[in-house]
Design an enzyme around this catalytic site. Structure first.
Site, PDB file in Angstrom:
ATOM      1  N   HIS B 194      -0.988  -1.822   0.146  1.00 47.15           N
ATOM      2  CA  HIS B 194       0.395  -2.075  -0.215  1.00 47.15           C
ATOM      3  C   HIS B 194       0.371  -2.921  -1.469  1.00 47.15           C
ATOM      4  CE1 HIS B 194       4.737  -2.743   0.579  1.00 47.15           C
ATOM      5  NE2 HIS B 194       4.485  -3.807  -0.160  1.00 47.15           N
ATOM      6  N   CYS B 195       0.949  -2.431  -2.538  1.00 49.93           N
ATOM      7  CA  CYS B 195       0.876  -3.153  -3.812  1.00 49.93           C
ATOM      8  C   CYS B 195       2.212  -3.837  -4.090  1.00 49.93           C
ATOM      9  CB  CYS B 195       0.553  -2.182  -4.941  1.00 49.93           C
ATOM     10  SG  CYS B 195       0.313  -3.011  -6.509  1.00 49.93           S
ATOM     11  N   PRO B 196       2.270  -5.174  -4.046  1.00 48.87           N
ATOM     12  CA  PRO B 196       3.544  -5.841  -4.324  1.00 48.87           C
ATOM     13  C   PRO B 196       3.958  -5.718  -5.789  1.00 48.87           C
ATOM     14  CG  PRO B 196       1.815  -7.450  -3.867  1.00 48.87           C
ATOM     15  CD  PRO B 196       1.217  -6.108  -3.672  1.00 48.87           C
ATOM     16  N   GLY B 199       5.729  -2.625  -5.818  1.00 46.10           N
ATOM     17  CA  GLY B 199       6.846  -2.626  -4.886  1.00 46.10           C
ATOM     18  C   GLY B 199       6.822  -1.475  -3.915  1.00 46.10           C
TER      19      GLY B 199
END
Lengths: 167, 360
Positions: B194-196, B199
């Site tokens: 999951h890449c913040p 997003g």
């Protein structure tokens, strides 16, 4: 017990859902989309083993074609990248074309093979490609009554939902 | 005998809704209210949707806006302050190449952030009940009071034994390489991470866009850094170093941003290049699923054997369409997957349908 021959429309209207059988995915070849060809025991009295296996094998063949890696799929990928994926606004991907073929095939199989035996195939794409859902219908002797006749818990949610609107 | 499914509404007090045709319920003016809801509005995961379901992102998007601002501001300053000087002094190709890189970076970033990463829809109540039944049969009747053993299935893929885990939230056995993202509360196929910054989750459907984003961003960062340094050096030769900095203060800001980003972004690109060439996901690499340390017989069953094929498949292979059908309309007779907070699976399905009925 002889089951009456239904056509697809009659099946949805006058027959009631007895149970559903789920054909799970076969992961032995990796993550490609294949379904198990094992014959479920609930269908034993309903359809010939051969017909069932043939249907599943044809579906597996279609999915293999959709996910095939080769010259044409690389070409499509490179062309799409070169046009910044805008090309997909005009044309659909190879995968989508094959999915349309699959849903036509399932519709055709339902009309010709499954509905006359009181069965209904659901397109796996509507179930997230996890299962092939086969609905088994029982004949209703009295027409017009469509109360949830299923005794097992699995069928009651959809039949109950359908029944709530009719009564 | 009730008339067929397509009969006129005025004739019957009720109409059957068990057919799959979109025949409306009792009165015609209620049709708009019920038919208006699209599937994304009742999506059970923790996602945000925009443009009526066309755009899909994770719930926390603050860091994504930061990424956007950093890229836009740095590139904007470069085009506004450095490019005029460089275009005249060296060659006008510099802003052109910079422009192409910039558009590529923005395009791939938006594509990564806005697309469906490969979310698996949750099981319908019927499927979930069927699976539970099969698991109970496999486990035997467990004595009440202790927690039943974790639900796993084993498959052999290319000679390697792979364990498929049962997802309690989505009520499915996860396909190989799929994983449940706790931030988005979805099972994602070929889950990478999951890449913040983006997003969104990175999974099967948007991994290539993510890779092209970080690759092109590395090039853009190095490009801007190199030409900002060149600009300052050329100016210093004319007016001295401090005057050069005073004349174009934006260059200082750009140089600082690029200097600090280049290490992480180039490093990340290198890491993902290695992952692609060995056909692994970040998830698998971190857990060491296919590393030799686990045992001599441990190898990656998904790899195609050579680096070239692995790269081609990851970047140019076919893209499967989205399985969650965000913009489809909810059919009144379709069972909706139950919310996991209710322990009872049936209740969720009935509730969503009764909501629609009582909506009139």
């Amino acid at each position: 017990m002889a089951t009456e021959v239904h056509n697809l429309q009659e099946l949805r209207r006058s027959a009631s859902l007895a149970t559903k059988v789920f054909i799970q995915r076969d992961y032995s070849d990796g993550t490609i989309c294949q379904f198990q060809t094992k014959f479920p025991p609930e269908l034993d009295s309903r359809i010939e083993r051969q017909l069932f296996e043939e249907t599943v094998k044809t579906l597996n063949g279609f999915y293999a074609e959709a996910e095939k890696i080769g010259g044409s799929s690389y070409l499509e990928g490179c062309l799409a990248c070169a046009t910044a994926y805008f090309i997909f606004l005009c044309m659909e991907t190879h995968y989508e074309k094959v999915l349309k073929k699959i849903s036509r095939y399932i519709q055709e199989q339902n009309e010709k093979v499954f509905a006359p035996r009181g069965l209904l195939l659901t397109d796996p794409v509507e179930r997230g490609m996890r299962v092939i859902e086969i609905s088994i219908y029982e004949d209703r002797c009295s027409s017009g009554s469509s109360s949830s006749g299923s005794s097992s818990g699995s069928g009651s949610s959809s039949a109950g939902g359908g029944g709530a609107g009719t009564r | 005998m009730p008339p067929g499914g397509g009969g006129p509404m005025k004739d019957c007090e009720y109409s059957q809704i068990s057919t799959h045709s979109s025949s409306p319920m009792e009165s015609p003016h209620k049709k708009n209210k019920i038919a208006a809801r699209r599937k994304w509005e009742v999506f059970p995961g923790r996602n945000k949707f925009f443009c009526n379901g066309r755009i899909m992102m994770a719930r926390q998007t603050g860091v994504f806006y930061l990424t956007l601002i950093l890229i836009l501001v740095t590139s904007g300053l470069f085009f506004a302050f450095d490019c005029p000087y460089l275009a005249v002094k060296i060659t006008p190709a510099i802003p052109v190449v910079g422009g192409i890189l910039f558009f590529f970076v923005m395009g791939t970033l938006l594509r990564t952030s806005f697309s469906d990463p490969g979310v698996l829809p949750r099981a319908t109540p019927d499927e979930a009940a069927d699976l539970e039944r099969q698991i109970d049969i496999a486990n035997g009747t467990s004595s009440g009071g202790y927690r039943p053993p974790p639900r796993t299935k084993e498959v052999i893929i290319n000679g390697q034994t792979v364990k498929l885990k049962y997802c309690f939230t989505c009520k499915i056995f996860r396909p190989p390489r799929a994983s449940h993202c706790s931030l988005c509360d979805n099972c994602v196929e070929r889950f990478d991470h999951h890449c913040p910054w983006v997003g969104n989750c990175v999974g099967k459907r948007n991994y290539r866009f993510f890779y092209m984003f970080i690759l092109s961003l590395s090039f853009l960062t190095v490009f801007i850094f190199a030409f900002v340094i060149t600009h300052v050096i050329l100016r210093s030769q004319q007016t001295g170093f401090l005057n050069a900095l005073k004349d174009s203060p934006a260059s200082v800001l750009e140089a600082v941003v690029c200097f600090f980003s280049v290490w992480s972004i180039v490093g990340l690109s290198g890491f993902h290049t290695y992952l692609i060439s060995s056909n692994q996901t970040t998830n698998e690499d971190i857990k060491g699923s296919w590393s030799n340390k686990r045992g001599k017989e441990n190898y990656n069953p998904y790899s195609y054997g050579n680096i070239f094929t692995n790269c081609c498949v990851a970047l140019c292979g076919p893209i499967s369409p989205s399985l969650i059908d965000r913009r489809g309309y909810i059919q009144p007779d379709t069972p909706q997957p139950a919310a996991p907070s209710n322990g009872i699976t049936m209740y969720g399905a009935m509730q969503s349908q009764s909501d629609m009925i009582w909506d009139q």
